[in-house]
Design a protein around this motif. Structure first.
Motif, short mmCIF file in Angstrom:
data_model
loop_
_atom_site.label_atom_id
_atom_site.label_comp_id
_atom_site.label_asym_id
_atom_site.label_seq_id
_atom_site.Cartn_x
_atom_site.Cartn_y
_atom_site.Cartn_z
N TRP A 40 0.76 -1.43 0.00
CA TRP A 40 0.06 -0.03 0.01
C TRP A 40 0.80 1.33 -0.05
O TRP A 40 0.50 2.19 -0.69
N LEU A 41 1.91 1.31 1.05
CA LEU A 41 2.94 2.46 0.85
C LEU A 41 3.44 2.67 -0.53
O LEU A 41 3.87 3.85 -0.84
N VAL A 47 2.08 6.85 -6.73
CA VAL A 47 0.88 7.82 -7.18
C VAL A 47 1.25 9.29 -6.88
O VAL A 47 1.24 10.18 -7.68
N ALA A 48 1.75 9.54 -5.58
CA ALA A 48 2.45 10.85 -5.19
C ALA A 48 3.36 11.30 -6.03
O ALA A 48 3.36 12.53 -6.41
N GLY A 49 4.31 10.43 -6.58
CA GLY A 49 5.50 11.03 -7.38
C GLY A 49 5.05 11.27 -8.90
O GLY A 49 5.34 12.38 -9.39
N SER A 53 5.12 15.15 -9.99
CA SER A 53 5.86 15.42 -11.43
C SER A 53 4.61 16.26 -12.39
O SER A 53 5.18 17.11 -13.01
N LEU A 54 3.52 15.83 -12.12
CA LEU A 54 2.49 16.48 -13.07
C LEU A 54 2.29 17.91 -12.34
O LEU A 54 2.27 19.00 -13.15
N VAL A 55 2.30 18.13 -11.23
CA VAL A 55 2.04 19.62 -10.65
C VAL A 55 3.24 20.38 -11.01
O VAL A 55 3.10 21.52 -11.35
N ILE A 56 4.49 19.97 -10.68
CA ILE A 56 5.80 20.57 -11.16
C ILE A 56 5.82 20.82 -12.38
O ILE A 56 6.35 21.97 -12.93
N GLY A 57 5.38 19.92 -13.34
CA GLY A 57 5.65 20.05 -14.77
C GLY A 57 4.62 20.89 -15.47
O GLY A 57 4.87 21.36 -16.45
N MET A 58 3.45 21.20 -15.04
CA MET A 58 2.38 22.07 -15.66
C MET A 58 2.76 23.33 -15.99
O MET A 58 2.42 23.84 -17.03
#
Length: 79
Positions: A40-41, A47-49, A53-58
């Motif tokens: 689970w971890l 998923v967090a990675g 990366s999506l938040v930083i790359g947008m």
């Protein structure tokens, strides 16, 4: 030197394809609580990675039209 090779009829080989063993495999062991928590971890970290990366790359992927328009108008005013 070599022994005589006898041909094997195809009818003899065919039944071996459908052979099924009567020996059942042992039942699978259930995962312990630690293994389940680890899986689970690991999933949460992956998923967090991806989300990070999506938040930083947008911002790098988006085009900021208001900033480019202001730079162009400044450059045209100086000339």
């Amino acid at each position: 030197m070599f022994g005589r090779r006898e041909s094997v009829p195809f009818a003899f080989l065919a039944p071996t394809d459908s052979f099924r063993s009567n020996v059942t495999p042992p039942p699978r062991e259930r995962a312990s609580a630690g293994e389940l928590a680890g899986r689970w971890l690991l999933g949460v970290c992956i998923v967090a990675g991806l989300v990070g990366s999506l938040v930083i790359g947008m911002p790098a992927l988006s085009t900021d039209r208001s900033a480019t328009g202001a730079e162009q108008s400044e450059a045209s005013d100086r000339h």
